[in-house]
Write a protein that holds these residues in place. Structure first.
Motif, short mmCIF file in Angstrom:
data_model
loop_
_atom_site.label_atom_id
_atom_site.label_comp_id
_atom_site.label_asym_id
_atom_site.label_seq_id
_atom_site.Cartn_x
_atom_site.Cartn_y
_atom_site.Cartn_z
N HIS A 54 -27.71 21.68 -13.73
CA HIS A 54 -27.27 23.05 -13.51
C HIS A 54 -28.21 23.74 -12.53
O HIS A 54 -29.34 23.28 -12.30
CB HIS A 54 -27.25 23.84 -14.84
CG HIS A 54 -26.23 23.33 -15.82
ND1 HIS A 54 -26.46 22.20 -16.58
CD2 HIS A 54 -25.00 23.81 -16.16
CE1 HIS A 54 -25.40 21.98 -17.35
NE2 HIS A 54 -24.51 22.94 -17.12
N LEU A 86 -24.78 31.41 -6.23
CA LEU A 86 -23.59 31.35 -7.08
C LEU A 86 -23.45 32.55 -8.01
O LEU A 86 -22.36 32.79 -8.53
CB LEU A 86 -23.63 30.07 -7.93
CG LEU A 86 -23.64 28.75 -7.14
CD1 LEU A 86 -23.68 27.57 -8.09
CD2 LEU A 86 -22.42 28.66 -6.23
N SER A 87 -24.53 33.30 -8.21
CA SER A 87 -24.45 34.44 -9.13
C SER A 87 -25.51 35.47 -8.77
O SER A 87 -26.71 35.24 -8.98
CB SER A 87 -24.65 33.97 -10.58
OG SER A 87 -24.62 35.05 -11.48
N GLN A 99 -25.68 34.07 -14.01
CA GLN A 99 -25.12 32.87 -14.60
C GLN A 99 -25.96 31.63 -14.29
O GLN A 99 -26.58 31.53 -13.24
CB GLN A 99 -23.70 32.65 -14.11
CG GLN A 99 -22.72 33.74 -14.53
CD GLN A 99 -21.36 33.57 -13.90
OE1 GLN A 99 -21.19 32.83 -12.93
NE2 GLN A 99 -20.38 34.25 -14.45
N SER A 132 -25.24 32.95 -19.52
CA SER A 132 -25.66 34.00 -18.58
C SER A 132 -26.98 34.59 -19.05
O SER A 132 -27.08 35.07 -20.19
CB SER A 132 -24.60 35.10 -18.48
OG SER A 132 -23.39 34.58 -17.97
N ASN A 153 -25.04 27.92 -13.64
CA ASN A 153 -23.82 27.21 -13.27
C ASN A 153 -24.02 25.71 -13.24
O ASN A 153 -25.09 25.21 -12.89
CB ASN A 153 -23.32 27.66 -11.90
CG ASN A 153 -23.03 29.15 -11.83
OD1 ASN A 153 -23.93 29.96 -11.59
ND2 ASN A 153 -21.78 29.51 -12.06
N SER A 194 -18.06 34.75 -17.79
CA SER A 194 -17.41 33.47 -18.09
C SER A 194 -18.06 32.84 -19.29
O SER A 194 -19.26 32.93 -19.49
CB SER A 194 -17.53 32.53 -16.88
OG SER A 194 -16.92 33.10 -15.74
N HIS A 247 -19.65 21.46 -10.83
CA HIS A 247 -18.46 22.28 -11.03
C HIS A 247 -18.93 23.72 -11.19
O HIS A 247 -19.21 24.19 -12.29
CB HIS A 247 -17.68 21.80 -12.26
CG HIS A 247 -17.33 20.34 -12.22
ND1 HIS A 247 -16.34 19.84 -11.39
CD2 HIS A 247 -17.86 19.28 -12.87
CE1 HIS A 247 -16.27 18.53 -11.55
NE2 HIS A 247 -17.18 18.16 -12.44
N HIS A 248 -19.00 24.44 -10.08
CA HIS A 248 -19.68 25.74 -10.03
C HIS A 248 -19.04 26.79 -10.94
O HIS A 248 -19.72 27.73 -11.36
CB HIS A 248 -19.72 26.25 -8.59
CG HIS A 248 -20.33 25.27 -7.64
ND1 HIS A 248 -20.09 25.30 -6.28
CD2 HIS A 248 -21.17 24.21 -7.85
CE1 HIS A 248 -20.76 24.31 -5.69
NE2 HIS A 248 -21.41 23.64 -6.62
N HIS A 249 -17.76 26.65 -11.22
CA HIS A 249 -17.09 27.63 -12.06
C HIS A 249 -17.46 27.49 -13.54
O HIS A 249 -17.20 28.38 -14.33
CB HIS A 249 -15.57 27.50 -11.91
CG HIS A 249 -15.02 26.19 -12.40
ND1 HIS A 249 -15.14 25.02 -11.67
CD2 HIS A 249 -14.39 25.86 -13.57
CE1 HIS A 249 -14.58 24.03 -12.35
NE2 HIS A 249 -14.13 24.50 -13.49
N GLU A 250 -18.07 26.36 -13.89
CA GLU A 250 -18.47 26.14 -15.28
C GLU A 250 -19.83 26.79 -15.52
O GLU A 250 -20.81 26.48 -14.85
CB GLU A 250 -18.54 24.64 -15.59
CG GLU A 250 -17.19 23.94 -15.51
CD GLU A 250 -17.28 22.47 -15.86
OE1 GLU A 250 -18.38 22.02 -16.30
OE2 GLU A 250 -16.28 21.75 -15.68
N VAL A 251 -19.87 27.70 -16.49
CA VAL A 251 -21.08 28.48 -16.77
C VAL A 251 -21.67 28.03 -18.10
O VAL A 251 -21.01 28.08 -19.14
CB VAL A 251 -20.76 29.99 -16.81
CG1 VAL A 251 -22.02 30.79 -17.13
CG2 VAL A 251 -20.16 30.44 -15.49
#
Length: 283
Positions: A241, A247-248, A40, A53, A42, A282, A46-50
């Protein structure tokens, strides 16, 4: 004379090794034993926002072992066969996107695709046929070879709706003059600039690279982020980013090989990693 004979023998062994790698990779492509894992990209805050990928090529040997792209891609590029692998991974990416309503992918595209009229036409035709999926695919142009003739094709690709990224900026043949001559959507800064051993050098180098990149594209990705310290450096430098193991962490085994390929291969398909899609990709 003995030394010359040894040198010649060593050269022959090296050529044989190159031929073997190329032959193995091309055979895997044509037999449907190529797949991809993903890593991903990221958001830095906001690390959850992708953002998307990235597809990472994986080769499945007949014996069941998995080979990463880093083990065969440089040889394919040096031998001029990288575009064939690129088209294969693009085909798999389009297949996945057409069977999944959400999620965006990124695919590497070697600058060798711009090296001849034939390669340019084949790439553009493939992208044109699948242009309905363009908003969910990022094309990452690699810096592994001079990209003569890239500017016009990149703009034609963007007109189809694809986003274009310059990959590994700062480590290859992309010069500031070259990137300032074209419009792209994303600049990915090579991992070297965040992984420098000297903290002072890392701060300064990354800051200047991100500043230069921000003059060209609105989205700046720092690659190779493996520690929280590096994440902090990327954020302070102005990256939007990040990408990296922190993070991935991509799996070794491919998580998508193509539904059609597995059906065609039947009993010859290697059974080590046959997941038909992504687990929790995601959007």
């Amino acid at each position: 004379m003995r030394r010359n004979a040894q040198r010649n023998q060593g050269g022959k062994m090296k050529l044989d090794e190159v031929d073997n790698i190329v032959r193995t990779a091309l055979q895997a492509i044509r037999q449907g034993r190529i797949g991809f894992s993903v890593q991903q990209v990221n958001c830095v805050n906001h690390h959850h926002e992708v953002l998307y990928s990235e597809c990472l090529a994986r080769l499945l040997k007949l014996g069941g072992s998995v080979v990463t792209a880093g083990e065969f891609m440089p040889t394919l590029e040096a031998s001029g066969y990288a575009p064939e692998l690129d088209r294969s991974i693009l085909s798999l990416a389009f297949e996945w996107l057409s069977n999944n309503a959400s999620g965006s992918l990124g695919c590497n595209v070697s600058s060798l695709n711009f090296s001849s009229a034939e390669h340019r036409a084949m790439l553009y035709d493939q992208l044109h046929r699948n242009r309905s999926l363009a908003p969910r695919l990022v094309l990452e142009i690699t810096e592994s070879a001079p990209s003569f003739g890239a500017t016009e094709l990149i703009q034609d690709i963007r007109k189809l709706g694809y986003r274009v990224a310059i990959d590994d900026f700062g480590s290859g043949f992309w010069t500031p003059e070259a990137i300032f001559s074209m419009a792209v959507d994303i600049i990915k800064i090579d991992a070297f600039f965040v992984q420098s051993n000297s903290r002072l050098s890392a701060d300064r180098l990354l800051y200047h690279m991100a500043g230069l990149a921000s003059c060209v594209a609105p989205t700046i990705v720092v690659e190779g982020v493996e520690t929280y310290e590096q994440l902090t450096l990327a954020r302070a430098a102005g990256a939007t980013h990040v990408q990296g193991y922190l993070l991935s962490e991509p799996p070794l085994c491919p998580i998508f090989r193509g539904l059609a390929h597995r059906a065609v291969m039947g009993s010859t398909t290697v059974g080590v990693c046959e997941a038909p899609g992504f687990a929790g990709l995601s959007a």
